[in-house]
Design a protein around this motif. Structure first.
Motif, PDB file in Angstrom:
ATOM      1  N   UNK A 133      54.820 109.374  19.423  1.00 41.44           N
ATOM      2  CA  UNK A 133      54.134 109.958  20.579  1.00 41.44           C
ATOM      3  C   UNK A 133      52.655 110.179  20.280  1.00 41.44           C
ATOM      4  N   UNK A 134      52.336 110.588  19.047  1.00 42.66           N
ATOM      5  CA  UNK A 134      50.938 110.794  18.669  1.00 42.66           C
ATOM      6  C   UNK A 134      50.198 109.472  18.543  1.00 42.66           C
ATOM      7  N   UNK A 135      50.880 108.479  17.997  1.00 40.39           N
ATOM      8  CA  UNK A 135      50.274 107.152  17.908  1.00 40.39           C
ATOM      9  C   UNK A 135      49.968 106.604  19.301  1.00 40.39           C
ATOM     10  N   UNK A 136      50.893 106.832  20.224  1.00 38.31           N
ATOM     11  CA  UNK A 136      50.675 106.393  21.602  1.00 38.31           C
ATOM     12  C   UNK A 136      49.485 107.114  22.211  1.00 38.31           C
ATOM     13  N   UNK A 137      49.376 108.410  21.930  1.00 34.92           N
ATOM     14  CA  UNK A 137      48.274 109.201  22.470  1.00 34.92           C
ATOM     15  C   UNK A 137      46.931 108.710  21.940  1.00 34.92           C
ATOM     16  N   UNK A 138      46.876 108.395  20.649  1.00 37.55           N
ATOM     17  CA  UNK A 138      45.649 107.865  20.056  1.00 37.55           C
ATOM     18  C   UNK A 138      45.286 106.538  20.727  1.00 37.55           C
ATOM     19  N   UNK A 139      46.284 105.694  20.946  1.00 39.53           N
ATOM     20  CA  UNK A 139      46.058 104.415  21.611  1.00 39.53           C
ATOM     21  C   UNK A 139      45.537 104.637  23.028  1.00 39.53           C
ATOM     22  N   UNK A 140      46.141 105.586  23.776  1.00 43.95           N
ATOM     23  CA  UNK A 140      45.693 105.888  25.134  1.00 43.95           C
ATOM     24  C   UNK A 140      44.224 106.333  25.118  1.00 43.95           C
ATOM     25  N   UNK A 141      43.880 107.177  24.138  1.00 45.41           N
ATOM     26  CA  UNK A 141      42.534 107.716  24.048  1.00 45.41           C
ATOM     27  C   UNK A 141      41.512 106.613  23.759  1.00 45.41           C
TER      28      UNK A 141
END
Length: 295
Positions: free
Chosen positions: A4-12
């Motif tokens: 979920x954090x990796x996805x958030x970094x990617x979204x950012x």
């Protein structure tokens, strides 16, 4: 790091890339239209997009009960920030414009920190400004003092945008506040530019490009930011935001064939390092202050 954090970094990262690519396209459009017309068209299309995205017609019945003083200051910050930033793009390489603009929220963050040890971040920010300006060549082809003033002015408006945005957030309007700000900005700029330069506004062949810029600068990044904020801490979000000047420089280099000097690259590194440092320090200070207030 969890998925979920990796996805958030990617979204950012995708959000920042989308915004910087939109700025590059906006600068390309400025070869045919003046910056004021470009920002007017972008905000006009963006106002339609955000109202549809956030279904902001739901806020209409609450309009008479809102605290309009803060909302008007917030809207003014959005309007002037966009105008000044696009004006700076017309005179500066994209990376430099974004780097100078970034000093606005960085200064606001620095003012909220009280520890003497944090003067290192102030020093880095000042060094960034000093290195950004080609003092040895006042006629450098990739630097404009007027453009720098526009970018710094946009940064000041960005700081006001954050300050009044926090006050507006207390009214629990969610993203409807942004819709109101962009719509009000459009209602101010559209009639001005329609009188000032009606021919430019009616060059319909450029409308698809303006719509694409609005999509890349508004709809996509704000949606990705919302998805990222659900999974990231304030520290992570603030640290990742510090990549904006670097991404702007890369976008300018790849899409606009812009190049910045070694000293200006060092200036961007100073500004980004100061931003990371002040974000980290603020995250450490917040828990301490909460403990003091609790006792």
């Amino acid at each position: 790091m969890r998925n979920s954090q990796l996805s958030a970094v990617l979204f950012m990262v995708l959000s920042m890339l989308s915004y910087q690519v939109s700025a590059s396209y906006a600068k390309q459009l400025m070869q045919a239209l003046d910056p004021f017309t470009v920002v007017t068209l972008r905000l006009s299309f963006a106002s339609i997009l955000v109202v549809l995205m956030f279904r902001s017609w739901k806020i209409i019945q609450r309009l008479p009960h809102l605290k309009w003083r803060d909302l008007l200051f917030y809207s003014a910050a959005v309007c002037v920030m966009n105008v000044l930033f696009y004006a700076s793009l017309g005179k500066l390489p994209q990376g430099i414009a974004v780097g100078l603009e970034f000093l606005g929220p960085l200064t606001l963050a620095l003012l909220s920190i009280k520890h003497k040890s944090d003067y290192i971040w102030v020093g880095l920010a000042i060094a960034g400004i000093a290195l950004m300006v080609p003092w040895q060549d006042t006629h450098a082809h990739n630097f404009s003092y007027i453009g720098a003033a526009y970018a710094l002015g946009a940064g000041i408006c960005w700081a006001f945008y954050i300050y009044f945005g926090q006050r507006v957030a207390r009214q629990n309007m969610g993203m409807h506040a942004l819709s109101i700000a962009i719509v009000l900005s459009t209602l101010i700029l559209l009639p001005i530019n329609s009188i000032r330069n009606p021919e430019a506004m009616l060059q319909f062949q450029y409308w698809p490009q303006a719509l694409m810029i609005a999509l890349l600068a508004t709809a996509i990044p704000y949606t990705l930011d919302l998805m990222a904020l659900k999974r990231l801490s304030k520290l992570s979000y603030g640290t990742l935001s510090s990549l904006s000047p670097a991404l702007a420089a890369i976008a300018g280099m790849l899409l606009l064939k812009e190049h910045i000097t070694l000293w200006q690259t060092l200036a961007l590194i100073c500004i980004m390092t100061a931003s990371v440092g002040v974000t980290y320090r603020a995250s450490r200070t917040a828990p301490e202050s909460s403990k003091v207030s609790a006792s």
